[in-house]
Scaffold this motif. Structure first.
Motif, short mmCIF file in Angstrom:
data_model
loop_
_atom_site.label_atom_id
_atom_site.label_comp_id
_atom_site.label_asym_id
_atom_site.label_seq_id
_atom_site.Cartn_x
_atom_site.Cartn_y
_atom_site.Cartn_z
N VAL A 99 0.83 -1.21 0.00
CA VAL A 99 0.00 0.00 0.00
C VAL A 99 0.87 1.26 0.00
N ALA A 100 2.00 1.20 0.68
CA ALA A 100 2.90 2.36 0.75
C ALA A 100 3.63 2.62 -0.57
N LEU A 101 3.74 1.60 -1.42
CA LEU A 101 4.58 1.69 -2.62
C LEU A 101 4.25 2.90 -3.51
N PRO A 102 2.97 3.17 -3.84
CA PRO A 102 2.69 4.33 -4.70
C PRO A 102 3.14 5.66 -4.08
N LEU A 103 3.05 5.78 -2.76
CA LEU A 103 3.49 7.00 -2.10
C LEU A 103 5.00 7.15 -2.18
N ARG A 104 5.70 6.05 -2.05
CA ARG A 104 7.18 6.10 -2.10
C ARG A 104 7.68 6.34 -3.52
N GLU A 105 6.96 5.80 -4.50
CA GLU A 105 7.40 5.95 -5.89
C GLU A 105 7.00 7.28 -6.51
N LYS A 106 5.85 7.82 -6.09
CA LYS A 106 5.27 8.97 -6.80
C LYS A 106 5.22 10.26 -5.99
N THR A 107 5.61 10.21 -4.71
CA THR A 107 5.57 11.43 -3.89
C THR A 107 6.89 11.59 -3.14
N ARG A 108 7.03 12.74 -2.51
CA ARG A 108 8.20 12.99 -1.67
C ARG A 108 7.81 13.11 -0.21
N LEU A 109 6.74 12.45 0.15
CA LEU A 109 6.28 12.50 1.54
C LEU A 109 7.31 11.88 2.48
N PRO A 110 7.49 12.45 3.65
CA PRO A 110 8.38 11.82 4.64
C PRO A 110 7.75 10.53 5.15
N GLU A 111 8.57 9.67 5.72
CA GLU A 111 8.11 8.34 6.12
C GLU A 111 6.99 8.42 7.15
N GLY A 112 7.04 9.40 8.03
CA GLY A 112 5.98 9.53 9.02
C GLY A 112 4.62 9.81 8.39
N ALA A 113 4.61 10.66 7.36
CA ALA A 113 3.36 10.98 6.66
C ALA A 113 2.87 9.78 5.86
N ILE A 114 3.81 9.03 5.30
CA ILE A 114 3.44 7.81 4.57
C ILE A 114 2.79 6.81 5.51
N GLU A 115 3.39 6.62 6.67
CA GLU A 115 2.83 5.67 7.64
C GLU A 115 1.42 6.09 8.05
N GLN A 116 1.22 7.37 8.30
CA GLN A 116 -0.09 7.86 8.71
C GLN A 116 -1.14 7.60 7.62
N ARG A 117 -0.78 7.90 6.37
CA ARG A 117 -1.74 7.72 5.27
C ARG A 117 -2.03 6.24 5.03
N VAL A 118 -1.01 5.39 5.06
CA VAL A 118 -1.21 3.96 4.84
C VAL A 118 -2.12 3.39 5.91
N MET A 119 -1.89 3.75 7.16
CA MET A 119 -2.73 3.22 8.23
C MET A 119 -4.17 3.73 8.11
N GLU A 120 -4.34 4.95 7.61
CA GLU A 120 -5.69 5.48 7.37
C GLU A 120 -6.46 4.61 6.39
N VAL A 121 -5.81 4.29 5.26
CA VAL A 121 -6.55 3.54 4.24
C VAL A 121 -6.69 2.07 4.62
N LEU A 122 -5.72 1.51 5.33
CA LEU A 122 -5.88 0.13 5.81
C LEU A 122 -7.07 0.04 6.76
N LYS A 123 -7.27 1.06 7.58
CA LYS A 123 -8.43 1.08 8.47
C LYS A 123 -9.72 1.19 7.67
N MET A 124 -9.71 1.99 6.60
CA MET A 124 -10.90 2.14 5.76
C MET A 124 -11.38 0.81 5.21
N VAL A 125 -10.42 -0.07 4.86
CA VAL A 125 -10.79 -1.35 4.25
C VAL A 125 -10.75 -2.50 5.25
N GLY A 126 -10.59 -2.19 6.53
CA GLY A 126 -10.65 -3.22 7.57
C GLY A 126 -9.42 -4.09 7.69
N LEU A 127 -8.25 -3.56 7.32
CA LEU A 127 -7.02 -4.35 7.37
C LEU A 127 -5.97 -3.70 8.29
#
Length: 249
Positions: A99-127
């Motif tokens: 799930v983090a891969l598109p953020l790492r490949e296509k953005t310059r977000l710091p790792e903390g922001a990536i972790e926050q966003r990934v956990m947000e969407v994993l929660k959305m889909v129940g994972l």
């Protein structure tokens, strides 16, 4: 939002799409149904220029993606998330890393922001409790949900779904259907779904379009779609035991 203007596509000497003209509205769930080989996935691939029309034009907003290239096409594709039929997860990466891969490949977000966003969407889909697992350690339905989390992690305007319930049992299929509808409502995205599963289409869609021999023979809201008298569409409904009231016969 998305427009096809007289799109024809020939593959291997066969006309797969034939003078196709239609529009998908912003914010709706637009579902394309039809028999195998009717042109459903070919239509989906034209939206992101994985295929180019033999003739005609495909527009996304003000961009003619069928004629775009380079930076223009890349910018247009950034508006999309894509859930592939098999989930398309990388087997050597955990669910979180997939799930983090598109953020790492296509953005310059710091790792903390990536972790926050990934956990947000994993929660959305129940994972949210399954991020460290590998794809082969989770069920097929969970793999589809992980693929969906990856598709929405960059906050796309449009999500394309290619047979999202294919290979899943009925209970899991309905779970995926409810998730598609909820994400569409909660995130305000435009959703384009290709499926054989008419039960799911009736449950999730604002409009259903049936393809036959490269042409739409019926486009309507679910309540009207089930009342069609068009012979091929009626046969498709009857084959899935759906009456004119939308109930199982």
């Amino acid at each position: 939002m998305i427009r096809f203007e007289h799109v024809t596509k020939t593959l291997g000497g066969r006309e797969v799409l034939s003078d196709l003209t239609f529009e998908i509205r912003k914010g709706e769930v637009f579902t394309i149904v039809g028999a195998s080989g009717s042109g459903k996935s070919v239509t989906l691939k034209h939206i992101v220029r994985l295929l180019t029309p033999t003739s005609g034009a495909v527009w996304v907003g003000d961009t003619e993606v069928s004629a775009a290239g380079g930076a223009t096409l890349e910018k247009a594709r950034e508006r999309f998330g894509y859930l592939f039929q098999g989930g398309a997860l990388l087997g050597w990466m955990s669910v979180y890393e997939n799930v983090a891969l598109p953020l790492r490949e296509k953005t310059r977000l710091p790792e903390g922001a990536i972790e926050q966003r990934v956990m947000e969407v994993l929660k959305m889909v129940g994972l949210e409790n399954d991020g460290e697992k590998l794809p082969n350690e989770i069920s097929g339905g969970m793999q589809k949900r992980a693929g969906l989390a990856r598709a929405i992690v960059r906050q796309p305007e449009i999500v394309l779904y290619d047979e999202p319930t294919s290979g899943l049992d009925p209970v899991t299929s309905r779970t995926i259907d409810r998730l598609i509808r909820r994400l569409n409502t909660d995130l305000g995205i435009t959703s384009v779904v290709v499926t054989h599963d008419l039960q799911g289409a009736l449950m999730t869609s604002d409009r259903i379009a049936m393809l036959s021999e490269g042409k739409f023979i019926e486009i309507d809201a679910p309540a009207a779609f089930v009342k069609t008298t068009e012979p091929k569409a009626r046969a498709f409904l009857d084959a899935q035991f759906i009456s004119s009231e939308g109930l199982r016969l």
